[in-house]
Scaffold this motif. Structure first.
Motif, mmCIF file in Angstrom:
data_model
loop_
_atom_site.group_PDB
_atom_site.id
_atom_site.type_symbol
_atom_site.label_atom_id
_atom_site.label_comp_id
_atom_site.label_asym_id
_atom_site.label_seq_id
_atom_site.Cartn_x
_atom_site.Cartn_y
_atom_site.Cartn_z
ATOM 1 N N LEU A 1 0.823 -1.211 0.000
ATOM 2 C CA LEU A 1 0.000 0.000 0.000
ATOM 3 C C LEU A 1 0.856 1.260 0.000
ATOM 4 C CD1 LEU A 1 -2.727 1.465 0.298
ATOM 5 C CD2 LEU A 1 -2.494 1.187 2.777
ATOM 6 N N PHE A 2 1.824 1.330 0.919
ATOM 7 C CA PHE A 2 2.650 2.528 1.044
ATOM 8 C C PHE A 2 3.484 2.772 -0.211
ATOM 9 C CE2 PHE A 2 2.776 1.845 5.925
ATOM 10 C CZ PHE A 2 1.499 2.371 6.024
ATOM 11 N N ASN A 3 4.114 1.713 -0.718
ATOM 12 C CA ASN A 3 4.978 1.880 -1.886
ATOM 13 C C ASN A 3 4.183 2.192 -3.144
ATOM 14 O OD1 ASN A 3 8.027 1.159 -1.295
ATOM 15 N ND2 ASN A 3 6.809 -0.243 -0.061
ATOM 16 N N LEU A 4 3.043 1.506 -3.327
ATOM 17 C CA LEU A 4 2.210 1.779 -4.500
ATOM 18 C C LEU A 4 1.649 3.197 -4.468
ATOM 19 C CD1 LEU A 4 0.263 -1.580 -4.976
ATOM 20 C CD2 LEU A 4 1.883 -0.542 -6.580
ATOM 21 N N THR A 5 1.279 3.660 -3.287
ATOM 22 C CA THR A 5 0.762 5.033 -3.167
ATOM 23 C C THR A 5 1.795 6.040 -3.617
ATOM 24 O OG1 THR A 5 -0.676 4.413 -1.302
ATOM 25 C CG2 THR A 5 -0.152 6.754 -1.569
ATOM 26 N N LEU A 6 3.051 5.852 -3.173
ATOM 27 C CA LEU A 6 4.108 6.781 -3.558
ATOM 28 C C LEU A 6 4.426 6.678 -5.050
ATOM 29 C CD1 LEU A 6 5.118 8.496 -1.245
ATOM 30 C CD2 LEU A 6 7.342 7.387 -1.447
ATOM 31 N N ILE A 7 4.447 5.457 -5.568
ATOM 32 C CA ILE A 7 4.737 5.254 -6.990
ATOM 33 C C ILE A 7 3.671 5.932 -7.858
ATOM 34 C CG2 ILE A 7 4.855 3.526 -8.836
ATOM 35 C CD1 ILE A 7 6.057 1.603 -6.718
ATOM 36 N N ILE A 8 2.403 5.679 -7.545
ATOM 37 C CA ILE A 8 1.298 6.262 -8.319
ATOM 38 C C ILE A 8 1.315 7.785 -8.229
ATOM 39 C CG2 ILE A 8 -1.222 6.453 -8.477
ATOM 40 C CD1 ILE A 8 -1.336 3.508 -7.534
ATOM 41 N N GLU B 1 1.697 12.799 -10.963
ATOM 42 C CA GLU B 1 1.893 14.230 -10.747
ATOM 43 C C GLU B 1 3.107 14.719 -11.533
ATOM 44 O OE1 GLU B 1 0.028 16.332 -9.188
ATOM 45 O OE2 GLU B 1 -1.396 14.952 -8.267
ATOM 46 N N LYS B 2 2.875 15.505 -12.569
ATOM 47 C CA LYS B 2 3.961 15.970 -13.437
ATOM 48 C C LYS B 2 4.947 16.853 -12.684
ATOM 49 C CE LYS B 2 1.420 15.682 -17.798
ATOM 50 N NZ LYS B 2 0.950 16.418 -19.003
ATOM 51 N N ARG C 1 4.252 14.836 0.099
ATOM 52 C CA ARG C 1 3.195 14.783 1.121
ATOM 53 C C ARG C 1 1.931 15.488 0.625
ATOM 54 N NH1 ARG C 1 5.928 16.864 4.885
ATOM 55 N NH2 ARG C 1 5.104 18.988 4.899
ATOM 56 N N ARG C 2 2.098 16.640 0.014
ATOM 57 C CA ARG C 2 0.937 17.393 -0.493
ATOM 58 C C ARG C 2 0.222 16.629 -1.600
ATOM 59 N NH1 ARG C 2 3.548 23.485 -0.996
ATOM 60 N NH2 ARG C 2 3.557 23.975 1.249
ATOM 61 N N ARG C 3 1.011 16.028 -2.504
ATOM 62 C CA ARG C 3 0.403 15.304 -3.626
ATOM 63 C C ARG C 3 -0.304 14.042 -3.142
ATOM 64 N NH1 ARG C 3 2.566 19.400 -4.705
ATOM 65 N NH2 ARG C 3 2.982 20.244 -6.781
ATOM 66 N N VAL C 4 0.260 13.376 -2.142
ATOM 67 C CA VAL C 4 -0.390 12.184 -1.583
ATOM 68 C C VAL C 4 -1.720 12.563 -0.957
ATOM 69 C CG1 VAL C 4 -0.256 10.405 0.208
ATOM 70 C CG2 VAL C 4 1.729 10.847 -1.233
#
Length: 309
Positions: A38-45, A50-51, A295-298
């Motif tokens: 979950l954590f790694n996929l969230t950061l990857i996505i 986000e350009k 953090r903002r983009r997540v």
């Protein structure tokens, strides 16, 4: 004694003394694996979609997370299946595949962390030249090195180990590892030892480069308050990640080489798998919480998902 011609499966003895609590360990391991995914996929996505995050540092962080998923995939599915099984065996080919994936992932992570150290060195010590040095072509070359070099190292090590005739099939760990297979060899393994020293030399050189980079980074930060803020914001997560990963690897090497059977089985199991638990679990949290842009983009991505529900 048995030779390699008769070894078709290996027995993993790391779970023998934990059978009475296997469902508890299964639940803990499953939860850890799901959180890692979950954590790694969230950061990857987040980084991919986000350009504004398509910058060198975030691209390297994304690759670090991809590698974390790759490495844990070599351990957790088999480990979870073993918790639910009364026989803890792995096929000959499956054992060597597991060795390749796990150790390739470890080498890849260390190489990515080395490349990230160079990126931070250029950003702090040569800020005016940063964009001219860290071009997309340079980034592509670094990423190619980060994946291809460990792949070549792992492939050579794997073939050197496969060639060994084996006089045993019992591995005193939760998973297959190269050192355990080498210890089962019926012949002198001097070639493997020499390659092991070369391998250590290469990665010690990477570690020295990281230290060298941070010496210059700290010097630059002492002279400038602005660079000090950049260090705390972007370099501290990387440095913390390097320390966590290096500590986990040292524990694994010490356990593999000098581990004693007098140590409780639960502690031995933790020492054997911590490098596949702590770094892939903490890396996305460290970068996701510490780097303001991520953090903002997540948070924005999570809010979008909530609004659609």
């Amino acid at each position: 004694m048995q030779n390699s011609s008769s070894v078709t499966v290996f027995t993993l003895e790391g779970l023998n003394e934990t059978a009475s609590h296997k469902f508890i360990f299964f639940a803990i391991s499953l939860l850890a694996y799901l959180l890692i995914c979950l954590f790694n996929l969230t950061l990857i996505i987040t980084i991919i979609t986000e350009k504004t995050l398509h910058e060198p540092m975030y691209i390297f962080v994304c690759n670090l997370c991809v590698n974390g998923l790759y490495g844990t995939a070599g351990l957790y599915p088999k480990l979870l299946a073993d918790f639910l099984s009364d026989s803890h065996v792995i096929s000959y080919s499956g054992c060597f595949l597991q060795i390749f994936v796990i150790y390739n992932s470890l080498m890849c992570e260390f190489t990515i962390l080395t490349v990230m150290a160079y990126d931070r060195y250029v950003a702090i010590c040569k800020p005016l030249q940063y964009h001219s040095i860290m071009t997309y072509l340079t980034i592509s070359k670094f990423l190619l090195i980060s994946w291809v070099l460990p792949f070549c190292e792992s492939t050579i090590g794997l073939f050197l180990t496969i060639r060994l005739p084996l006089c045993g099939s019992h591995i005193d760990k939760l998973y297959c590892d190269n050192w355990s297979i080498v210890k089962l060899s019926c012949i002198d393994n001097i070639i493997n030892n020499v390659y092991g020293y070369i391998f250590i030399l290469v990665h010690v050189s990477e570690a020295l480069f990281i230290v060298y980079s941070y010496i210059h980074i700290v010097r630059a930060c002492v002279k400038s308050r602005e660079e000090r803020g950049t260090f705390l914001q972007t370099c501290f997560p990387h440095l913390f990640t390097v320390i966590i990963f290096t500590t986990a690897i040292v524990f694994d090497l010490m356990y593999s080489r000098y581990g004693s059977k007098t140590i409780p089985q639960a502690l031995r199991n933790f020492m054997a798998v911590e490098f596949q638990v702590i770094p892939p679990f903490l890396n996305p949290l460290i970068y996701g919480l510490k780097l303001r842009h991520i953090r903002r983009r997540v948070m924005r991505l999570c809010n979008r998902k909530i609004d659609k529900m």
